[in-house]
Design a protein around this motif. Structure first.
Motif, PDB file in Angstrom:
ATOM      1  N   ALA A 174       0.801  -1.221  -0.193  1.00 26.55           N
ATOM      2  CA  ALA A 174       0.011  -0.025   0.005  1.00 26.55           C
ATOM      3  C   ALA A 174       0.887   1.262   0.025  1.00 26.55           C
ATOM      4  N   THR A 175       0.165   2.397  -0.467  1.00 26.35           N
ATOM      5  CA  THR A 175       0.909   3.709  -0.521  1.00 26.35           C
ATOM      6  C   THR A 175       0.746   4.286   0.948  1.00 26.35           C
ATOM      7  N   THR A 176      -0.645   4.024   1.549  1.00 25.88           N
ATOM      8  CA  THR A 176      -0.884   4.489   2.939  1.00 25.88           C
ATOM      9  C   THR A 176      -1.895   3.379   3.463  1.00 25.88           C
ATOM     10  N   CYS A 177      -1.646   3.175   4.879  1.00 34.36           N
ATOM     11  CA  CYS A 177      -2.245   2.334   5.656  1.00 34.36           C
ATOM     12  C   CYS A 177      -3.005   3.157   6.675  1.00 34.36           C
ATOM     13  N   LEU A 178      -4.458   3.009   6.880  1.00 35.24           N
ATOM     14  CA  LEU A 178      -5.304   3.673   7.678  1.00 35.24           C
ATOM     15  C   LEU A 178      -5.541   2.765   8.866  1.00 35.24           C
ATOM     16  N   PHE A 179      -5.849   3.356  10.147  1.00 37.84           N
ATOM     17  CA  PHE A 179      -6.244   2.530  11.516  1.00 37.84           C
ATOM     18  C   PHE A 179      -7.215   3.370  11.990  1.00 37.84           C
ATOM     19  N   VAL A 180      -8.196   2.825  12.720  1.00 38.12           N
ATOM     20  CA  VAL A 180      -9.344   3.660  13.460  1.00 38.12           C
ATOM     21  C   VAL A 180      -8.816   4.477  14.651  1.00 38.12           C
ATOM     22  N   SER A 181      -7.912   3.961  15.187  1.00 40.08           N
ATOM     23  CA  SER A 181      -7.209   4.559  16.353  1.00 40.08           C
ATOM     24  C   SER A 181      -5.971   4.602  16.414  1.00 40.08           C
ATOM     25  N   ALA A 182      -5.128   5.627  17.291  1.00 39.48           N
ATOM     26  CA  ALA A 182      -4.011   5.594  17.676  1.00 39.48           C
ATOM     27  C   ALA A 182      -3.193   4.226  18.188  1.00 39.48           C
ATOM     28  N   GLU A 183      -4.253   3.510  19.031  1.00 35.30           N
ATOM     29  CA  GLU A 183      -3.907   2.262  19.643  1.00 35.30           C
ATOM     30  C   GLU A 183      -3.469   1.158  18.471  1.00 35.30           C
ATOM     31  N   GLU A 184      -4.515   1.061  17.611  1.00 36.75           N
ATOM     32  CA  GLU A 184      -4.429   0.227  16.412  1.00 36.75           C
ATOM     33  C   GLU A 184      -3.207   0.459  15.831  1.00 36.75           C
ATOM     34  N   LYS A 185      -3.049   1.526  15.347  1.00 36.48           N
ATOM     35  CA  LYS A 185      -1.992   2.090  14.582  1.00 36.48           C
ATOM     36  C   LYS A 185      -0.634   1.403  15.156  1.00 36.48           C
ATOM     37  N   ALA A 186      -0.407   1.831  16.776  1.00 37.33           N
ATOM     38  CA  ALA A 186       0.629   1.408  17.312  1.00 37.33           C
ATOM     39  C   ALA A 186       1.061  -0.150  17.556  1.00 37.33           C
ATOM     40  N   LEU A 187       0.013  -0.638  17.507  1.00 41.40           N
ATOM     41  CA  LEU A 187      -0.116  -2.282  17.784  1.00 41.40           C
ATOM     42  C   LEU A 187       0.510  -2.694  16.173  1.00 41.40           C
ATOM     43  N   PHE A 188      -0.085  -2.315  15.210  1.00 43.05           N
ATOM     44  CA  PHE A 188       0.383  -2.669  13.986  1.00 43.05           C
ATOM     45  C   PHE A 188       1.752  -2.536  13.650  1.00 43.05           C
ATOM     46  N   GLU A 189       2.224  -1.182  14.015  1.00 45.24           N
ATOM     47  CA  GLU A 189       3.668  -0.794  13.831  1.00 45.24           C
ATOM     48  C   GLU A 189       4.392  -1.762  14.607  1.00 45.24           C
ATOM     49  N   ALA A 190       4.034  -2.108  15.854  1.00 49.09           N
ATOM     50  CA  ALA A 190       5.009  -2.794  16.642  1.00 49.09           C
ATOM     51  C   ALA A 190       4.962  -4.267  15.903  1.00 49.09           C
ATOM     52  N   ARG A 191       3.933  -4.771  15.325  1.00 47.95           N
ATOM     53  CA  ARG A 191       4.055  -6.045  14.831  1.00 47.95           C
ATOM     54  C   ARG A 191       4.858  -6.058  13.517  1.00 47.95           C
ATOM     55  N   GLY A 193       7.810  -4.548  13.206  1.00 50.72           N
ATOM     56  CA  GLY A 193       9.131  -4.973  13.887  1.00 50.72           C
ATOM     57  C   GLY A 193      10.004  -3.767  13.137  1.00 50.72           C
ATOM     58  N   ARG A 194      10.993  -4.033  12.644  1.00 51.02           N
ATOM     59  CA  ARG A 194      12.218  -3.081  12.143  1.00 51.02           C
ATOM     60  C   ARG A 194      11.871  -2.265  10.785  1.00 51.02           C
ATOM     61  N   ARG A 195      10.821  -2.905  10.262  1.00 53.09           N
ATOM     62  CA  ARG A 195      10.544  -2.417   8.662  1.00 53.09           C
ATOM     63  C   ARG A 195      10.054  -1.017   8.842  1.00 53.09           C
ATOM     64  N   THR A 196      10.627  -0.187   7.809  1.00 53.79           N
ATOM     65  CA  THR A 196      10.219   0.921   7.617  1.00 53.79           C
ATOM     66  C   THR A 196       9.993   1.587   6.445  1.00 53.79           C
ATOM     67  N   GLY A 197       9.546   2.628   5.930  1.00 49.99           N
ATOM     68  CA  GLY A 197       8.873   3.144   4.693  1.00 49.99           C
ATOM     69  C   GLY A 197       7.546   2.871   4.490  1.00 49.99           C
ATOM     70  N   ILE A 198       6.811   2.371   5.560  1.00 47.94           N
ATOM     71  CA  ILE A 198       5.280   1.994   5.358  1.00 47.94           C
ATOM     72  C   ILE A 198       4.731   3.148   6.108  1.00 47.94           C
ATOM     73  N   ASP A 199       3.949   3.819   5.404  1.00 53.39           N
ATOM     74  CA  ASP A 199       3.238   5.034   5.720  1.00 53.39           C
ATOM     75  C   ASP A 199       1.877   4.565   6.517  1.00 53.39           C
ATOM     76  N   LEU A 200       1.938   4.682   7.790  1.00 54.29           N
ATOM     77  CA  LEU A 200       0.933   4.300   8.662  1.00 54.29           C
ATOM     78  C   LEU A 200      -0.182   5.528   9.051  1.00 54.29           C
ATOM     79  N   CYS A 201      -1.335   5.745   8.997  1.00 49.98           N
ATOM     80  CA  CYS A 201      -1.880   6.870   9.507  1.00 49.98           C
ATOM     81  C   CYS A 201      -3.149   6.451  10.357  1.00 49.98           C
TER      82      CYS A 201
END
Length: 404
Positions: A174-191, A193-201
């Motif tokens: 994806a170009t951009t990934c959306l999540f309904v809350s900051a908590e869901e975004k943080a959970l996904f980001e933690a999962r 790992g070290r991957r970068t360059g994925i735009d999470l909003c």
């Protein structure tokens, strides 16, 4: 901008359940930006009116059927090593339609609502892909796997593992990934790992608070008569809702009925499974099944409860109760992503004993309960209008265009 392809796992109309409420409002916001072609999976409950509303909004649309009965699809997915929840929404007809639209229309953005629909994004598509995960589905199945019974425990654990890999691949596509809350975004980001360059909003949920006006909505006749009314709303074939209703009926209502012998626990929502229907009459429980409108039931409630042990994302049922100015008791999970303050806008309780104690305290303090309900409505009106969400969506989509 060019045209938009919108993919959703259900027909977005009517907006009468959590996922359809969100997809409907997001679709309307996107249709105000550009022509939108809508591809979705239909089911037997789709009415002619719902399909007509979809047709009136979309530049073109395709409502495909699922690949087959769920048991057959699940068996096939087990053999193929695929997530069952992805295979359940597979459709060759929708694949073909997507290919035709992309080949014949100037589509520059694909908006994917819910992770299952990422399977329809072609590898060769060079435009921008906005992926609305809403919440982290794989985490939900992992939670089921931690508490379920054999053999479903194994099925849920497998689903969580495979779906997590699918979500990872989808996010990188994806170009951009959306999540309904900051908590869901943080959970996904933690999962990730070290991957970068994925735009999470984060793109929150909203509510049509204009339509949830306690000043003009009369209580359901069934709630009148003076008895204490506690109400839980939701889709009653959804496992977390089933567990929540059973817990409250069996573990909380006895304490409440000890102090208020005529107290009623209303379980309001469509498609109650046999386990839910069996609660009818247990400790003052009343199972209504589907009702034309939940708002009168909320209006007639002394308290609204959301005793969810497993809750992903933002709970629309909580926003609805707050918009109706009802005093509300929720678990910590059900309060996630809303930001409401415990003791001001609602009450948070973890155990059945704590739920009962806080319910009894609110019942004993009608003025305090009413003040909490008014504070809850004011909070929702200020923060959760769909107009604000639509503005944020437009900015995100236009930003995704620049990123692409």
């Amino acid at each position: 901008m060019g045209e938009i392809l919108f993919l959703a796992h259900r027909v977005p109309f009517p907006p009468d359940r959590g996922d359809k409420i969100r997809s409907c409002h997001l679709l309307r916001a996107l249709a105000a930006l550009a022509p939108v072609h809508v591809g979705c999976i239909g089911d037997d409950g789709d009415t002619p009116e719902a399909l007509a509303e979809l047709a009136s909004l979309a530049a073109s649309h395709c409502v495909a059927r699922r690949a087959g009965p769920l048991p057959l699809v699940a068996a096939r997915a087990l053999v193929q090593g695929r997530p069952i929840s992805v295979a359940a929404f597979a459709s060759e007809a929708l694949h073909d339609w997507v290919g035709h639209v992309l080949a014949t229309r100037p589509v520059t953005t694909i908006f994917v609502f819910s992770g299952q629909m990422a399977q329809f994004v072609p590898d060769g598509f060079t435009g921008r892909v906005v992926m609305d995960f809403v919440d982290v589905d794989s985490a939900k199945f992992e939670a089921y796997g931690a508490t379920g019974r054999w053999p479903m425990r194994w099925v849920y654990q497998r689903e969580g593992r495979l779906l997590r890999r699918f979500e990872d691949r989808t996010a990188r596509r994806a170009t951009t990934c959306l999540f309904v809350s900051a908590e869901e975004k943080a959970l996904f980001e933690a999962r990730l790992g070290r991957r970068t360059g994925i735009d999470l909003c984060t793109l929150g949920n909203g509510i049509d608070w204009h339509g949830y006006d306690p000043a003009v909505i009369a209580p359901a006749p069934e709630t009148l008569g003076g008895a204490v009314q506690l109400t839980f709303t939701g889709q009653m074939d959804y496992p977390p809702n089933v567990v929540a209703a059973e817990l409250f009926a069996h573990a909380v209502m006895p304490s409440i009925r000890a102090a208020h012998a005529d107290a009623v626990f209303n379980v309001v929502g469509r498609a109650p499974i046999p386990a839910v229907r069996a609660l009818d009459g247990v400790n003052g429980t009343r199972v209504t099944g589907e009702v034309p409108d939940v708002k009168p039931w909320l209006a007639g409630s002394t308290l609204v409860v959301a005793p969810l042990a497993i809750a992903r994302g933002v709970q629309n049922k909580v926003l609805e109760a707050m918009a109706m100015a009802r005093p509300l008791i929720v678990t910590p999970g059900a309060a996630t992503g809303i930001g409401a303050q415990d003791g001001v806008h609602l009450r948070i309780a973890e155990s059945p004993a704590e739920m009962a104690a806080r319910a009894l305290a609110l019942i004993a303090d009608p003025a305090g309960a009413a003040a909490m309900g008014e504070a809850a409505r004011a909070y929702v009106v200020a923060r959760f209008g769909w107009e604000r969400v639509s503005r944020d969506l437009r900015a995100l989509v236009e930003g995704a265009q620049d990123a692409a």
